[in-house]
Every structure is written in C-alpha cells, then in structure tokens.
Design an enzyme around this catalytic site. Sequence first.
Site, short mmCIF file in Angstrom:
data_model
loop_
_atom_site.label_atom_id
_atom_site.label_comp_id
_atom_site.label_asym_id
_atom_site.label_seq_id
_atom_site.Cartn_x
_atom_site.Cartn_y
_atom_site.Cartn_z
N LYS A 13 0.83 -1.22 0.00
CA LYS A 13 0.00 0.00 0.00
C LYS A 13 0.86 1.26 0.00
CE LYS A 13 -2.10 -1.03 3.86
NZ LYS A 13 -1.34 -2.27 4.16
N ARG A 88 -9.63 1.37 8.67
CA ARG A 88 -9.30 0.00 9.02
C ARG A 88 -10.44 -0.66 9.78
NH1 ARG A 88 -3.29 0.78 8.80
NH2 ARG A 88 -2.46 -1.29 9.05
N ARG A 127 11.98 -5.97 5.08
CA ARG A 127 11.81 -4.52 4.88
C ARG A 127 12.75 -3.74 5.81
NH1 ARG A 127 6.01 -1.77 5.40
NH2 ARG A 127 6.05 -2.86 7.40
N ARG A 160 11.31 -1.99 11.35
CA ARG A 160 10.19 -1.57 12.19
C ARG A 160 9.95 -2.56 13.33
NH1 ARG A 160 5.32 0.21 8.19
NH2 ARG A 160 4.15 -1.02 9.70
N ARG A 171 -0.69 -8.91 13.11
CA ARG A 171 -1.24 -7.87 12.22
C ARG A 171 -2.10 -8.51 11.12
NH1 ARG A 171 4.16 -5.30 10.43
NH2 ARG A 171 2.90 -4.07 8.99
P1 AP5 Z 1 4.90 -1.47 1.71
O1 AP5 Z 1 4.59 -0.66 0.51
O2 AP5 Z 1 5.63 -0.83 2.85
O3 AP5 Z 1 3.57 -2.24 2.21
P2 AP5 Z 1 2.37 -1.73 3.10
O4 AP5 Z 1 1.15 -2.45 2.63
O5 AP5 Z 1 2.33 -0.25 3.15
O6 AP5 Z 1 2.86 -2.34 4.49
P3 AP5 Z 1 2.72 -1.78 5.95
O7 AP5 Z 1 3.40 -2.83 6.81
O8 AP5 Z 1 3.24 -0.39 6.08
O9 AP5 Z 1 1.19 -1.82 6.16
P4 AP5 Z 1 0.42 -1.85 7.47
O10 AP5 Z 1 -0.92 -1.54 6.99
O11 AP5 Z 1 0.52 -3.07 8.30
O12 AP5 Z 1 1.21 -0.79 8.37
P5 AP5 Z 1 0.88 0.69 8.75
O13 AP5 Z 1 2.15 1.42 8.81
O14 AP5 Z 1 -0.24 1.24 7.95
O15 AP5 Z 1 5.75 -2.73 1.20
C1 AP5 Z 1 6.25 -3.69 2.11
C2 AP5 Z 1 7.62 -4.17 1.61
O16 AP5 Z 1 7.43 -4.83 0.34
C3 AP5 Z 1 8.62 -3.04 1.36
O17 AP5 Z 1 9.91 -3.47 1.71
C4 AP5 Z 1 8.52 -2.77 -0.16
O18 AP5 Z 1 9.74 -2.28 -0.70
C5 AP5 Z 1 8.18 -4.16 -0.70
N1 AP5 Z 1 7.31 -4.11 -1.89
C6 AP5 Z 1 6.20 -3.32 -2.05
N2 AP5 Z 1 5.63 -3.55 -3.26
C7 AP5 Z 1 6.39 -4.51 -3.86
C8 AP5 Z 1 6.30 -5.19 -5.13
N3 AP5 Z 1 5.33 -4.93 -6.02
N4 AP5 Z 1 7.23 -6.13 -5.41
C9 AP5 Z 1 8.22 -6.42 -4.52
N5 AP5 Z 1 8.36 -5.80 -3.31
C10 AP5 Z 1 7.45 -4.87 -2.98
O19 AP5 Z 1 0.30 0.47 10.24
C11 AP5 Z 1 1.12 0.07 11.28
C12 AP5 Z 1 0.33 0.06 12.58
O20 AP5 Z 1 -0.17 1.39 12.85
C13 AP5 Z 1 -0.93 -0.82 12.60
O21 AP5 Z 1 -0.63 -2.16 12.91
C14 AP5 Z 1 -1.78 -0.13 13.67
O22 AP5 Z 1 -1.29 -0.46 14.95
C15 AP5 Z 1 -1.48 1.35 13.43
N6 AP5 Z 1 -2.44 1.97 12.51
C16 AP5 Z 1 -2.16 2.54 11.30
N7 AP5 Z 1 -3.28 3.01 10.72
C17 AP5 Z 1 -4.29 2.74 11.59
C18 AP5 Z 1 -5.70 2.95 11.55
N8 AP5 Z 1 -6.31 3.53 10.48
N9 AP5 Z 1 -6.43 2.52 12.61
C19 AP5 Z 1 -5.86 1.94 13.68
N10 AP5 Z 1 -4.53 1.67 13.77
C20 AP5 Z 1 -3.76 2.08 12.73
#
Ligand code: AP5
Length: 214
Positions: A13, A88, A127, A160, A171
């Site tokens: 994402k 979410r 990552r 992270r 997660r």
């Molecule tokens: P990346 O693009 O970083 O993936 P992502 O889907 O953004 O992964 P996240 O782990 O950031 O998502 P998440 O939703 O769990 O975490 P968030 O920070 O939102 O890609 C991942 C890896 O793959 C990278 O190394 C990238 O280079 C690689 N990659 C990407 N695309 C690729 C491709 N096509 N081919 C090969 N490699 C590729 O949330 C973290 C925490 O915050 C949550 O657990 C929660 O506690 C809190 N939080 C955040 N938002 C909320 C909310 N709205 N409500 C409540 N809690 C929240």
Amino acid sequence: MRIVLLGPPGSGKGTIAKIIEELYCVPAITTGDMLRDAAERGTSLGRTAKLYMDRGELVPDELVISLVRERLSMSDSANGFVLDGYPRSVRQAEALDEILLSTGKKLDCVLSVELEDDVIVKRLSARRSCPKCGAVYNLMNKPPSKHGTCDVCGSTLVQRNDDKPEVIRRRLDVYREKTQLLLDWYSAKGEVKKIRGDLPLEQLPSKIRKTLEL
Ligand code: AP5
C-alpha cells in the site's frame, strides 16, 4: 482524485500510495507513518499509539479518526488524496464518509491490494526503512546501494518494531478480523478496484494508472 487503499500489511500500500502521489499530484496520507512520527516525538497520542502498534493491534478508532479529520482539513488535500492505512474498521469508514459529506466531496475509488500471506511474511521480514526521510527498502528486491544506509539522506536504516515475525502474524489476524470486512462494505457501494501486490516494481505506475482510469 480521492482514493482509499485497502490491503493486508505488507501488500504494498505504501509503495503504491507514493506512486499515486506522483502520478496525480495528491498527498499520500499514511496513518501508520503519522502514528510512528507521533510516537517518535513522544506526544501523548504517540505514546498511546505505540502500545498498540508494537503488539500489532489497531490504535483505537477515535484517536485515528481525529488525526485523519485534522489532516484532511489541510489545504493540500482539498483537491484529492490517497489514504494509505485508513480506514481499518467500519467505524473509521463511516467517519470518513461523514468528513467527506460535510465538505460535499466523495471517494473516487477504493483500491484493494491483494497478496498471499506467505509472500507478506517474507517481504516484511526483509523490509528496512529510513527513520529520517521515510524511504522504504527491501533486502530481497530493493536493497539500498550501501548496506544499512539510506540512499536518499544517508541515515542508518532500521527494521520496524512491528516487522518481527510474531507481530506480523498478529497484524495479519487483525486485518482478517477487522479490516477485510471493509471490502464487502465498499463493494456494496460499487467502489472497489483490485490490483496485485506482487507486480514488478517498474510496471506499477502504468498498471495503477490503467486500473484507476478503467
Ligand atoms: P509497503 O509498501 O511498505 O507495504 P504496506 O502495505 O504499506 O505495508 P505496511 O506494513 O506499512 O502496512 P500496514 O498496513 O501493516 O502498516 P501501517 O504502517 O499502515 O511494502 C512492504 C515491503 O514490500 C517493502 O519493503 C517494499 O519495498 C516491498 N514491496 C512493495 N511492493 C512490492 C512489489 N510490487 N514487489 C516487490 N516488493 C514490494 O500500520 C502500522 C500500525 O499502525 C498498525 O498495525 C496499527 O497499529 C497502526 N495503525 C495505522 N493506521 C491505523 C488505523 N487507520 N487505525 C488503527 N490503527 C492504525
């Protein structure tokens, strides 16, 4: 263009949000980055959020909703945005509808990023990200030029806290329990488009454009 990105952790994402930001000149609003930034600064919101994030649990709805409400009131999102990691829960999606309704706007698209769990676990374990400028790398397919160092700003890269295998699994469970429901919620409104999360990185911009403009 007003877009919501849905998808399991690690599906890509954040990577897709950055591409949409460049393609359509709209800000990528990533709630995870906003919460990590608050935690880093040690604010009251950040300290509370960190307790949940380090365990792989969702931060309480009302905290995240007020963060997003405030962010969407800023002038740079008046003409569009891509929301990465929000909503979410159904409560968060309803709140987003209310925020948009109050300004006479609506979503253009919900883009669902699809990827299998086994790929996600491998990918997230590899990552690394830059704590200073936010650049994201992957030891498997997008390594930095110099081991452990950010290509953009030269800072030391970190893993992270929530990218440890046991937290990744939690997660994924939380995604299935609370966030996946949103696919049905938005599908019923006819707003969902899908994209694979494992497309070669160089093909992503054209595939995203085609999917959004279909
Ligand atoms: P990346 O693009 O970083 O993936 P992502 O889907 O953004 O992964 P996240 O782990 O950031 O998502 P998440 O939703 O769990 O975490 P968030 O920070 O939102 O890609 C991942 C890896 O793959 C990278 O190394 C990238 O280079 C690689 N990659 C990407 N695309 C690729 C491709 N096509 N081919 C090969 N490699 C590729 O949330 C973290 C925490 O915050 C949550 O657990 C929660 O506690 C809190 N939080 C955040 N938002 C909320 C909310 N709205 N409500 C409540 N809690 C929240």
